[in-house]
Design an enzyme around this catalytic site. Sequence first.
Site, PDB file in Angstrom:
ATOM      1  N   ARG A   1     -13.512 -11.762 -15.484  1.00 19.53           N
ATOM      2  CA  ARG A   1     -13.865  -9.701 -14.905  1.00 19.53           C
ATOM      3  C   ARG A   1     -14.986  -9.163 -16.544  1.00 19.53           C
ATOM      4  NH1 ARG A   1     -10.273  -5.565 -11.652  1.00 19.53           N
ATOM      5  NH2 ARG A   1      -8.914  -7.144 -11.210  1.00 19.53           N
TER       6      ARG A   1
ATOM      7  N   ARG B   1     -11.310   3.270 -12.274  1.00 24.88           N
ATOM      8  CA  ARG B   1     -11.744   1.521 -11.965  1.00 24.88           C
ATOM      9  C   ARG B   1     -12.518   1.107 -11.595  1.00 24.88           C
ATOM     10  NH1 ARG B   1      -6.977   1.503  -8.986  1.00 24.88           N
ATOM     11  NH2 ARG B   1      -7.535  -0.019  -7.891  1.00 24.88           N
TER      12      ARG B   1
ATOM     13  N   ARG C   1       1.581   2.369  -6.005  1.00 24.22           N
ATOM     14  CA  ARG C   1       1.135   1.387  -6.888  1.00 24.22           C
ATOM     15  C   ARG C   1       0.669   2.832  -8.291  1.00 24.22           C
ATOM     16  NH1 ARG C   1      -3.030  -3.621  -7.233  1.00 24.22           N
ATOM     17  NH2 ARG C   1      -3.934  -2.260  -8.389  1.00 24.22           N
TER      18      ARG C   1
ATOM     19  N   LYS D   1      -9.775  -8.450  -2.611  1.00 24.61           N
ATOM     20  CA  LYS D   1      -9.470  -9.411  -3.145  1.00 24.61           C
ATOM     21  C   LYS D   1      -7.680 -10.629  -2.592  1.00 24.61           C
ATOM     22  CE  LYS D   1     -10.180  -8.233  -6.997  1.00 24.61           C
ATOM     23  NZ  LYS D   1     -10.272  -6.244  -6.973  1.00 24.61           N
TER      24      LYS D   1
ATOM     25  N   ARG E   1      -3.188   2.665   0.073  1.00 19.01           N
ATOM     26  CA  ARG E   1      -2.495   2.313  -0.303  1.00 19.01           C
ATOM     27  C   ARG E   1      -1.484   3.367  -1.540  1.00 19.01           C
ATOM     28  NH1 ARG E   1      -5.488  -2.372  -3.292  1.00 19.01           N
ATOM     29  NH2 ARG E   1      -5.055  -1.167  -5.329  1.00 19.01           N
TER      30      ARG E   1
HETATM   31  P1  ADP Z   1      -7.597  -4.025  -8.610  1.00 22.69           P
HETATM   32  O1  ADP Z   1      -8.810  -5.268  -8.286  1.00 22.69           O
HETATM   33  O2  ADP Z   1      -7.668  -3.444  -7.383  1.00 22.69           O
HETATM   34  O3  ADP Z   1      -7.910  -2.451  -9.768  1.00 22.69           O
HETATM   35  P2  ADP Z   1      -5.832  -5.844  -9.852  1.00 22.69           P
HETATM   36  O4  ADP Z   1      -4.426  -5.903  -9.373  1.00 22.69           O
HETATM   37  O5  ADP Z   1      -6.875  -7.457  -9.671  1.00 22.69           O
HETATM   38  O6  ADP Z   1      -6.309  -4.582  -9.103  1.00 22.69           O
HETATM   39  O7  ADP Z   1      -5.746  -5.725 -11.672  1.00 22.69           O
HETATM   40  C1  ADP Z   1      -4.914  -4.175 -11.790  1.00 22.69           C
HETATM   41  C2  ADP Z   1      -5.548  -4.003 -13.389  1.00 22.69           C
HETATM   42  O8  ADP Z   1      -5.232  -5.398 -14.232  1.00 22.69           O
HETATM   43  C3  ADP Z   1      -6.757  -3.747 -13.781  1.00 22.69           C
HETATM   44  O9  ADP Z   1      -7.635  -2.977 -13.188  1.00 22.69           O
HETATM   45  C4  ADP Z   1      -6.228  -3.998 -14.817  1.00 22.69           C
HETATM   46  O10 ADP Z   1      -5.991  -3.285 -15.936  1.00 22.69           O
HETATM   47  C5  ADP Z   1      -5.363  -5.612 -15.047  1.00 22.69           C
HETATM   48  N1  ADP Z   1      -6.813  -6.762 -15.259  1.00 22.69           N
HETATM   49  C6  ADP Z   1      -5.965  -7.613 -13.635  1.00 22.69           C
HETATM   50  N2  ADP Z   1      -7.100  -8.852 -14.054  1.00 22.69           N
HETATM   51  C7  ADP Z   1      -7.752  -8.656 -15.312  1.00 22.69           C
HETATM   52  C8  ADP Z   1      -8.413  -8.564 -16.250  1.00 22.69           C
HETATM   53  N3  ADP Z   1      -9.187 -10.013 -15.730  1.00 22.69           N
HETATM   54  N4  ADP Z   1      -8.979  -8.760 -17.667  1.00 22.69           N
HETATM   55  C9  ADP Z   1      -8.402  -7.335 -17.786  1.00 22.69           C
HETATM   56  N5  ADP Z   1      -7.329  -6.480 -16.879  1.00 22.69           N
HETATM   57  C10 ADP Z   1      -7.107  -7.061 -15.999  1.00 22.69           C
END
Ligand code: ADP
Length: 186
Positions: free
Chosen positions: A83, A139, A128, A8, A122
């Site tokens: 989400r 996740r 990370r 994404k 990654r």
């Molecule tokens: P990935 O999709 O690879 O898990 P992201 O970088 O998009 O990683 O998000 C990392 C973390 O940030 C998520 O696991 C969550 O804890 C938080 N996060 C990101 N977007 C949201 C959201 N819309 N609602 C709640 N938590 C979020």
Amino acid sequence: MGPPGAGKGTQAQVVADRLGIPAISTGDIFRANVANGTELGIEAKRFMDAGEYVPDSVTNRMVRNRIDEDDAVKGFLLDGYPRTLAQVDELDGMIRHTGHRLDAVVVITVDPAELIARLTARAQTEGRADDTEDVIRRRQEVYIEQTEPLIELYRERGLLCEVDGLGEVEEVTKRILDALDSVEES
Ligand code: ADP
């Protein structure tokens, strides 16, 4: 949309550049806040490190502020938001207020074995905090429980573009841009 590891963030940046709009990544904003030790970062970190979603109230407020900035007036691409079903409602309310319209929802699909392989790779290159094996698994679960139901909802609204996320980055970008073109035409 798409599970963790679907690509994404990579695609959001390229596609937004092509469209001349900002990519707004909730994950990136949270990580920047963690790095800067802000109050928001401190609040978000414990959820992120556990692979859980940050509470809707925190995330919604952050997105609302971000889409109110000048560079988002002409449009924006959201990466990682909404989400949860509650975030969908919240986004509907926000854009009713700003006068934006949701044009399309892109879902990048990738099979689970490939996702784990990508995230593990990654972890080695980017380090990370949430790319450890247990957290990666959590996740994926959280995505299936809380985010996957949004796919049907957006399908019913006629906004969904499903794109195969396997292949070279450029190939996937082309699929996304083609899918977006067909949504615009319909
Ligand atoms: P990935 O999709 O690879 O898990 P992201 O970088 O998009 O990683 O998000 C990392 C973390 O940030 C998520 O696991 C969550 O804890 C938080 N996060 C990101 N977007 C949201 C959201 N819309 N609602 C709640 N938590 C979020």
